[in-house]
Write an enzyme that holds these catalytic residues in place. Sequence first.
Site, PDB file in Angstrom:
ATOM      1  N   HIS A 122       0.842  -1.203   0.000  1.00 53.92           N
ATOM      2  CA  HIS A 122       0.000   0.000   0.000  1.00 53.92           C
ATOM      3  C   HIS A 122       0.874   1.249   0.000  1.00 53.92           C
ATOM      4  CE1 HIS A 122       0.351   0.731   4.431  1.00 53.92           C
ATOM      5  NE2 HIS A 122       0.164  -0.567   4.602  1.00 53.92           N
ATOM      6  N   ASP A 147      -0.263   4.312   1.196  1.00 54.16           N
ATOM      7  CA  ASP A 147      -0.652   5.311   2.193  1.00 54.16           C
ATOM      8  C   ASP A 147       0.003   5.045   3.543  1.00 54.16           C
ATOM      9  OD1 ASP A 147      -2.306   2.992   2.377  1.00 54.16           O
ATOM     10  OD2 ASP A 147      -3.792   4.090   3.540  1.00 54.16           O
ATOM     11  N   ASP A 158       5.901   0.660   8.096  1.00 50.17           N
ATOM     12  CA  ASP A 158       4.577   0.312   7.568  1.00 50.17           C
ATOM     13  C   ASP A 158       4.156   1.313   6.504  1.00 50.17           C
ATOM     14  OD1 ASP A 158       2.070  -0.639   7.126  1.00 50.17           O
ATOM     15  OD2 ASP A 158       1.256  -0.028   9.064  1.00 50.17           O
ATOM     16  N   GLU A 206      -5.230   1.859   2.566  1.00 48.83           N
ATOM     17  CA  GLU A 206      -5.196   0.630   3.365  1.00 48.83           C
ATOM     18  C   GLU A 206      -5.396   0.926   4.839  1.00 48.83           C
ATOM     19  OE1 GLU A 206      -3.624  -2.622   5.816  1.00 48.83           O
ATOM     20  OE2 GLU A 206      -2.867  -0.594   5.736  1.00 48.83           O
ATOM     21  N   GLU A 207      -4.980   2.127   5.260  1.00 52.68           N
ATOM     22  CA  GLU A 207      -4.958   2.419   6.696  1.00 52.68           C
ATOM     23  C   GLU A 207      -6.304   2.934   7.217  1.00 52.68           C
ATOM     24  OE1 GLU A 207      -2.685   1.454   8.491  1.00 52.68           O
ATOM     25  OE2 GLU A 207      -0.748   1.536   7.491  1.00 52.68           O
ATOM     26  N   GLU A 251       4.083  -6.203   3.761  1.00 59.97           N
ATOM     27  CA  GLU A 251       3.824  -5.585   5.064  1.00 59.97           C
ATOM     28  C   GLU A 251       4.972  -5.941   6.015  1.00 59.97           C
ATOM     29  OE1 GLU A 251       1.652  -3.537   6.212  1.00 59.97           O
ATOM     30  OE2 GLU A 251      -0.286  -3.759   5.218  1.00 59.97           O
ATOM     31  N   HIS A 277       2.809   2.441  12.882  1.00 61.61           N
ATOM     32  CA  HIS A 277       1.885   3.457  13.416  1.00 61.61           C
ATOM     33  C   HIS A 277       2.438   4.173  14.641  1.00 61.61           C
ATOM     34  CE1 HIS A 277      -1.740   1.097  11.524  1.00 61.61           C
ATOM     35  NE2 HIS A 277      -0.708   1.229  10.713  1.00 61.61           N
TER      36      HIS A 277
END
Length: 355
Positions: free
Chosen positions: A71, A73, A97, A127-128, A156, A330
Amino acid sequence: MVLSEAVLADPVALTRALCDIPSVSWNEAEICDAVEAALKPLGHLTTERVGNTLIARTELGRDKRVMLAGHLDTVPVNDNFPTRTEGDVMWGLGTSDMKSGTALALWIAATVTDPKFDLSFAFYDCEEIEAEHNGLNKLAKTRPELLAADFAILLEPTYGLVEAGCQGTMRARVTLRGKRAHSARSWKGENAIHRAAPVLERLNAYEAREVEVNGCAYHEGLNAVFIDGGVAGNVIPDECRVEVNYRFAPDRDEAAAEAHVREVFDGFEVEITDSAPSCRPGLDRPEAAEFVAAAGGEFRAKLGWTDVARFATLGIPAVNFGPGDPNLAHKQDERVEIPRILSCADALRAYVEAP
Ligand SMILES: [Zn+2]
Protein backbone atom coordinates in the site's frame (compact mmCIF):
# COMPACT_ATOMS: atom_id res chain seq x y z
CA MET A 1 8.82 14.20 -7.14
CA VAL A 2 10.59 12.26 -9.88
CA LEU A 3 12.04 8.87 -9.01
CA SER A 4 15.30 8.87 -10.95
CA GLU A 5 16.85 5.78 -12.45
CA ALA A 6 19.55 5.87 -9.76
CA VAL A 7 16.92 5.96 -7.00
CA LEU A 8 14.89 3.17 -8.61
CA ALA A 9 18.02 1.00 -8.66
CA ASP A 10 18.69 1.39 -4.92
CA PRO A 11 16.12 -0.06 -2.47
CA VAL A 12 17.34 2.12 0.40
CA ALA A 13 17.25 5.37 -1.59
CA LEU A 14 13.88 4.32 -2.95
CA THR A 15 12.51 3.70 0.55
CA ARG A 16 13.66 7.16 1.56
CA ALA A 17 12.18 8.76 -1.57
CA LEU A 18 8.78 7.09 -1.09
CA CYS A 19 8.70 8.01 2.60
CA ASP A 20 9.47 11.63 1.74
CA ILE A 21 6.40 11.91 -0.51
CA PRO A 22 3.56 12.66 1.90
CA SER A 23 0.74 10.13 1.40
CA VAL A 24 -1.58 9.99 4.38
CA SER A 25 -4.69 7.99 3.36
CA TRP A 26 -6.87 9.88 0.81
CA ASN A 27 -3.78 11.81 -0.35
CA GLU A 28 -2.04 9.23 -2.51
CA ALA A 29 -2.31 11.04 -5.87
CA GLU A 30 1.25 12.42 -5.77
CA ILE A 31 2.92 9.16 -4.77
CA CYS A 32 0.83 7.17 -7.26
CA ASP A 33 1.83 9.70 -9.96
CA ALA A 34 5.49 9.11 -9.09
CA VAL A 35 5.13 5.32 -9.21
CA GLU A 36 3.22 5.49 -12.48
CA ALA A 37 5.78 7.85 -14.05
CA ALA A 38 8.56 5.46 -13.02
CA LEU A 39 6.97 2.30 -14.42
CA LYS A 40 4.90 3.39 -17.41
CA PRO A 41 7.87 4.03 -19.75
CA LEU A 42 9.43 0.62 -19.03
CA GLY A 43 9.18 -1.74 -21.97
CA HIS A 44 8.88 -4.93 -19.92
CA LEU A 45 5.75 -3.78 -18.06
CA THR A 46 2.19 -2.90 -18.89
CA THR A 47 0.51 -0.57 -16.42
CA GLU A 48 -3.05 0.30 -15.55
CA ARG A 49 -4.13 2.92 -13.09
CA VAL A 50 -7.45 2.70 -11.28
CA GLY A 51 -7.94 5.74 -9.05
CA ASN A 52 -4.77 5.94 -6.99
CA THR A 53 -3.95 2.28 -7.39
CA LEU A 54 -1.38 1.26 -9.97
CA ILE A 55 -1.11 -2.23 -11.39
CA ALA A 56 1.95 -3.22 -13.41
CA ARG A 57 2.47 -6.60 -15.07
CA THR A 58 4.99 -8.45 -17.15
CA GLU A 59 3.54 -10.44 -20.04
CA LEU A 60 6.32 -12.90 -20.79
CA GLY A 61 4.24 -16.04 -21.18
CA ARG A 62 5.73 -17.78 -18.12
CA ASP A 63 3.61 -20.60 -16.71
CA LYS A 64 3.43 -19.05 -13.22
CA ARG A 65 2.57 -15.54 -12.11
CA VAL A 66 3.62 -14.03 -8.79
CA MET A 67 2.13 -10.84 -7.34
CA LEU A 68 4.05 -8.35 -5.18
CA ALA A 69 1.80 -5.87 -3.41
CA GLY A 70 2.16 -2.88 -1.13
CA HIS A 71 0.00 0.00 0.00
CA LEU A 72 1.03 3.58 -0.73
CA ASP A 73 -0.65 5.31 2.19
CA THR A 74 0.40 5.96 5.76
CA VAL A 75 -1.35 6.82 8.98
CA PRO A 76 -1.35 10.58 9.85
CA VAL A 77 1.91 12.46 10.39
CA ASN A 78 3.03 12.52 14.01
CA ASP A 79 6.03 14.83 14.05
CA ASN A 80 7.92 12.13 12.09
CA PHE A 81 8.09 13.49 8.55
CA PRO A 82 10.30 13.58 6.50
CA THR A 83 12.79 10.79 7.15
CA ARG A 84 16.17 11.12 8.77
CA THR A 85 18.91 8.53 8.72
CA GLU A 86 21.29 7.84 11.57
CA GLY A 87 23.85 5.16 10.96
CA ASP A 88 22.04 2.00 9.90
CA VAL A 89 18.56 3.20 10.84
CA MET A 90 16.09 5.23 8.81
CA TRP A 91 13.49 7.00 10.96
CA GLY A 92 10.17 8.42 9.88
CA LEU A 93 6.56 7.90 8.94
CA GLY A 94 6.06 4.89 6.68
CA THR A 95 9.58 3.49 7.07
CA SER A 96 8.22 0.31 8.66
CA ASP A 97 4.58 0.31 7.57
CA MET A 98 5.16 -0.14 4.78
CA LYS A 99 7.13 1.98 2.33
CA SER A 100 10.31 -0.07 2.88
CA GLY A 101 8.28 -3.04 1.61
CA THR A 102 6.50 -1.12 -1.13
CA ALA A 103 9.91 0.18 -2.24
CA LEU A 104 11.13 -3.40 -2.68
CA ALA A 105 8.19 -4.22 -4.94
CA LEU A 106 8.86 -1.06 -6.95
CA TRP A 107 12.58 -1.83 -7.12
CA ILE A 108 11.89 -5.33 -8.47
CA ALA A 109 9.36 -3.92 -10.94
CA ALA A 110 11.82 -1.35 -12.24
CA THR A 111 14.97 -3.46 -12.38
CA VAL A 112 14.11 -7.13 -13.02
CA THR A 113 13.34 -7.29 -16.73
CA ASP A 114 13.64 -11.04 -17.24
CA PRO A 115 12.05 -12.70 -14.20
CA LYS A 116 11.59 -16.43 -13.68
CA PHE A 117 7.83 -15.95 -13.22
CA ASP A 118 5.55 -13.45 -14.78
CA LEU A 119 5.24 -10.71 -12.19
CA SER A 120 2.36 -8.48 -11.20
CA PHE A 121 2.64 -5.47 -8.93
CA ALA A 122 -0.11 -3.71 -7.01
CA PHE A 123 0.57 -0.30 -5.46
CA TYR A 124 -2.66 0.65 -3.75
CA ASP A 125 -4.31 3.36 -1.69
CA CYS A 126 -6.40 3.69 1.46
CA GLU A 127 -5.20 0.63 3.37
CA GLU A 128 -4.96 2.42 6.70
CA ILE A 129 -8.65 3.37 6.81
CA GLU A 130 -12.00 1.56 6.57
CA ALA A 131 -11.92 -1.55 4.38
CA GLU A 132 -14.55 -0.22 1.96
CA HIS A 133 -12.02 2.37 0.68
CA ASN A 134 -9.07 -0.04 0.42
CA GLY A 135 -7.74 0.01 -3.15
CA LEU A 136 -6.93 -3.69 -3.14
CA ASN A 137 -10.33 -4.59 -1.74
CA LYS A 138 -12.05 -2.49 -4.42
CA LEU A 139 -10.03 -4.11 -7.22
CA ALA A 140 -10.73 -7.59 -5.88
CA LYS A 141 -14.43 -6.81 -6.25
CA THR A 142 -14.43 -4.88 -9.52
CA ARG A 143 -11.35 -5.96 -11.50
CA PRO A 144 -10.22 -9.32 -10.07
CA GLU A 145 -8.46 -10.17 -13.35
CA LEU A 146 -5.88 -7.46 -12.56
CA LEU A 147 -4.94 -9.34 -9.40
CA ALA A 148 -4.78 -12.83 -10.89
CA ALA A 149 -1.69 -14.77 -9.76
CA ASP A 150 -0.56 -18.18 -8.54
CA PHE A 151 1.01 -16.75 -5.40
CA ALA A 152 1.16 -13.34 -3.75
CA ILE A 153 3.67 -11.62 -1.48
CA LEU A 154 2.35 -8.70 0.54
CA LEU A 155 5.28 -6.60 1.70
CA GLU A 156 3.82 -5.59 5.06
CA PRO A 157 6.29 -5.39 7.96
CA THR A 158 7.34 -8.82 9.29
CA TYR A 159 10.95 -7.98 10.18
CA GLY A 160 12.14 -10.13 7.31
CA LEU A 161 10.35 -13.31 8.30
CA VAL A 162 7.85 -15.08 6.06
CA GLU A 163 4.49 -14.90 7.83
CA ALA A 164 2.15 -17.18 5.99
CA GLY A 165 -1.58 -16.90 5.47
CA CYS A 166 -3.67 -15.21 8.13
CA GLN A 167 -6.40 -16.10 10.56
CA GLY A 168 -9.94 -15.06 9.80
CA THR A 169 -12.01 -13.00 12.18
CA MET A 170 -15.72 -13.12 12.91
CA ARG A 171 -17.92 -11.29 15.36
CA ALA A 172 -21.19 -12.69 16.61
CA ARG A 173 -23.82 -11.35 18.96
CA VAL A 174 -25.57 -13.72 21.34
CA THR A 175 -28.81 -12.17 22.58
CA LEU A 176 -30.51 -13.29 25.77
CA ARG A 177 -34.10 -12.31 26.30
CA GLY A 178 -36.22 -12.10 29.45
CA LYS A 179 -39.18 -10.16 30.78
CA ARG A 180 -39.11 -6.73 32.37
CA ALA A 181 -40.47 -6.19 35.81
CA HIS A 182 -40.02 -3.84 38.78
CA SER A 183 -37.09 -5.12 40.81
CA ALA A 184 -39.25 -4.84 43.94
CA ARG A 185 -41.37 -7.66 42.47
CA SER A 186 -38.60 -9.39 40.55
CA TRP A 187 -40.37 -12.77 40.55
CA LYS A 188 -42.80 -11.29 38.04
CA GLY A 189 -39.96 -10.86 35.50
CA GLU A 190 -37.25 -12.96 33.89
CA ASN A 191 -33.73 -11.64 34.18
CA ALA A 192 -31.99 -11.62 30.78
CA ILE A 193 -28.57 -10.76 32.28
CA HIS A 194 -28.68 -13.88 34.46
CA ARG A 195 -29.37 -15.86 31.32
CA ALA A 196 -25.95 -14.86 29.99
CA ALA A 197 -24.30 -17.10 32.61
CA PRO A 198 -24.35 -20.29 30.53
CA VAL A 199 -23.01 -18.35 27.52
CA LEU A 200 -20.07 -17.12 29.59
CA GLU A 201 -19.59 -20.62 31.02
CA ARG A 202 -19.30 -22.04 27.51
CA LEU A 203 -16.71 -19.39 26.64
CA ASN A 204 -14.82 -19.99 29.86
CA ALA A 205 -14.69 -23.73 29.25
CA TYR A 206 -13.94 -23.37 25.55
CA GLU A 207 -10.74 -24.97 24.38
CA ALA A 208 -9.39 -23.14 21.35
CA ARG A 209 -8.00 -25.26 18.56
CA GLU A 210 -4.37 -25.27 17.62
CA VAL A 211 -4.21 -26.24 13.99
CA GLU A 212 -1.34 -26.91 11.68
CA VAL A 213 -1.78 -25.94 8.04
CA ASN A 214 1.19 -26.47 5.67
CA GLY A 215 3.53 -26.59 8.66
CA CYS A 216 2.24 -23.31 10.14
CA ALA A 217 0.79 -23.46 13.66
CA TYR A 218 -2.32 -21.35 14.06
CA HIS A 219 -3.87 -20.74 17.47
CA GLU A 220 -7.54 -19.90 17.43
CA GLY A 221 -9.47 -17.87 19.99
CA LEU A 222 -13.11 -17.45 20.94
CA ASN A 223 -13.70 -14.60 23.35
CA ALA A 224 -16.36 -12.28 24.66
CA VAL A 225 -15.33 -8.75 23.71
CA PHE A 226 -18.41 -6.78 24.80
CA ILE A 227 -21.35 -7.39 27.06
CA ASP A 228 -24.26 -5.08 27.59
CA GLY A 229 -27.73 -5.11 29.03
CA GLY A 230 -29.81 -3.42 31.66
CA VAL A 231 -32.53 -0.80 31.74
CA ALA A 232 -32.40 1.01 35.08
CA GLY A 233 -31.37 0.40 38.66
CA ASN A 234 -34.83 -0.77 39.63
CA VAL A 235 -35.81 -2.80 36.57
CA ILE A 236 -35.32 -6.49 35.86
CA PRO A 237 -33.65 -6.40 32.43
CA ASP A 238 -35.37 -8.02 29.48
CA GLU A 239 -32.34 -8.13 27.17
CA CYS A 240 -28.62 -8.84 27.38
CA ARG A 241 -26.12 -9.08 24.54
CA VAL A 242 -22.77 -10.80 24.55
CA GLU A 243 -20.52 -10.01 21.62
CA VAL A 244 -18.02 -12.66 20.75
CA ASN A 245 -14.93 -12.54 18.51
CA TYR A 246 -13.78 -15.74 16.87
CA ARG A 247 -10.29 -15.82 15.32
CA PHE A 248 -10.18 -18.85 13.09
CA ALA A 249 -7.40 -20.80 11.43
CA PRO A 250 -7.23 -21.00 7.63
CA ASP A 251 -8.47 -24.57 7.47
CA ARG A 252 -11.88 -22.98 8.04
CA ASP A 253 -13.62 -20.64 5.65
CA GLU A 254 -16.20 -18.14 6.83
CA ALA A 255 -19.09 -20.59 6.41
CA ALA A 256 -17.32 -23.22 8.51
CA ALA A 257 -16.43 -20.58 11.11
CA GLU A 258 -20.05 -19.50 11.32
CA ALA A 259 -21.21 -23.09 11.67
CA HIS A 260 -18.74 -23.56 14.52
CA VAL A 261 -19.90 -20.43 16.36
CA ARG A 262 -23.51 -21.51 16.01
CA GLU A 263 -22.64 -24.96 17.30
CA VAL A 264 -20.83 -23.56 20.36
CA PHE A 265 -23.89 -21.44 21.17
CA ASP A 266 -26.45 -24.02 20.20
CA GLY A 267 -29.80 -23.18 21.75
CA PHE A 268 -29.10 -19.43 21.86
CA GLU A 269 -30.06 -16.60 19.55
CA VAL A 270 -26.92 -15.89 17.49
CA GLU A 271 -26.36 -13.23 14.87
CA ILE A 272 -23.13 -12.88 12.84
CA THR A 273 -22.33 -9.15 12.78
CA ASP A 274 -18.99 -8.99 10.96
CA SER A 275 -16.61 -11.35 9.26
CA ALA A 276 -13.34 -11.37 7.30
CA PRO A 277 -11.94 -14.49 5.70
CA SER A 278 -8.82 -16.42 6.62
CA CYS A 279 -6.06 -17.06 4.09
CA ARG A 280 -4.34 -20.40 3.59
CA PRO A 281 -0.55 -20.21 3.74
CA GLY A 282 -0.30 -22.14 0.48
CA LEU A 283 3.22 -23.30 1.32
CA ASP A 284 2.48 -26.62 -0.38
CA ARG A 285 2.72 -24.80 -3.70
CA PRO A 286 6.16 -24.95 -5.31
CA GLU A 287 6.31 -21.21 -6.03
CA ALA A 288 5.61 -20.53 -2.33
CA ALA A 289 8.09 -23.13 -1.09
CA GLU A 290 10.76 -21.61 -3.35
CA PHE A 291 10.09 -18.22 -1.85
CA VAL A 292 10.45 -19.52 1.70
CA ALA A 293 13.76 -21.08 0.69
CA ALA A 294 14.95 -17.80 -0.86
CA ALA A 295 13.98 -15.95 2.33
CA GLY A 296 16.10 -18.19 4.52
CA GLY A 297 13.82 -21.18 5.05
CA GLU A 298 12.07 -19.92 8.16
CA PHE A 299 8.39 -19.09 8.38
CA ARG A 300 5.61 -18.79 10.89
CA ALA A 301 1.86 -18.40 10.90
CA LYS A 302 0.33 -14.92 10.71
CA LEU A 303 -2.18 -14.69 13.54
CA GLY A 304 -3.50 -11.20 12.83
CA TRP A 305 -5.68 -10.30 9.88
CA THR A 306 -4.02 -8.64 6.87
CA ASP A 307 -4.77 -7.87 3.24
CA VAL A 308 -3.40 -11.30 2.24
CA ALA A 309 -6.96 -12.49 2.87
CA ARG A 310 -8.10 -10.37 -0.07
CA PHE A 311 -5.96 -12.63 -2.25
CA ALA A 312 -7.44 -15.65 -0.51
CA THR A 313 -10.92 -14.60 -1.57
CA LEU A 314 -9.60 -14.81 -5.14
CA GLY A 315 -8.15 -18.28 -4.50
CA ILE A 316 -4.54 -17.00 -4.37
CA PRO A 317 -2.34 -18.16 -1.48
CA ALA A 318 -0.32 -15.33 -0.02
CA VAL A 319 2.34 -14.52 2.53
CA ASN A 320 3.45 -11.39 4.36
CA PHE A 321 7.12 -10.48 4.05
CA GLY A 322 8.73 -7.09 4.59
CA PRO A 323 11.72 -5.45 6.24
CA GLY A 324 9.79 -3.30 8.74
CA ASP A 325 9.27 -4.28 12.36
CA PRO A 326 5.52 -4.75 12.84
CA ASN A 327 5.81 -3.55 16.45
CA LEU A 328 6.86 -0.11 15.18
CA ALA A 329 3.98 0.33 12.74
CA HIS A 330 1.88 3.46 13.42
CA LYS A 331 4.26 4.63 16.15
CA GLN A 332 5.83 8.06 16.41
CA ASP A 333 9.33 6.54 16.49
CA GLU A 334 8.70 4.36 13.43
CA ARG A 335 11.97 3.26 11.80
CA VAL A 336 13.54 0.58 9.67
CA GLU A 337 16.96 -1.05 9.83
CA ILE A 338 18.79 -0.52 6.56
CA PRO A 339 20.53 -3.93 6.62
CA ARG A 340 17.11 -5.53 6.83
CA ILE A 341 15.93 -3.67 3.72
CA LEU A 342 18.99 -5.04 1.94
CA SER A 343 18.56 -8.64 3.13
CA CYS A 344 14.88 -8.66 2.13
CA ALA A 345 15.88 -7.17 -1.23
CA ASP A 346 18.42 -9.97 -1.74
CA ALA A 347 15.80 -12.63 -0.90
CA LEU A 348 13.24 -11.20 -3.30
CA ARG A 349 15.72 -10.77 -6.08
CA ALA A 350 17.06 -14.32 -5.69
CA TYR A 351 13.47 -15.56 -5.83
CA VAL A 352 12.32 -13.75 -8.96
CA GLU A 353 15.50 -13.77 -11.01
CA ALA A 354 16.04 -16.55 -13.48
CA PRO A 355 18.87 -18.84 -12.32
ZN1 LIG B 1 0.55 -1.56 6.43
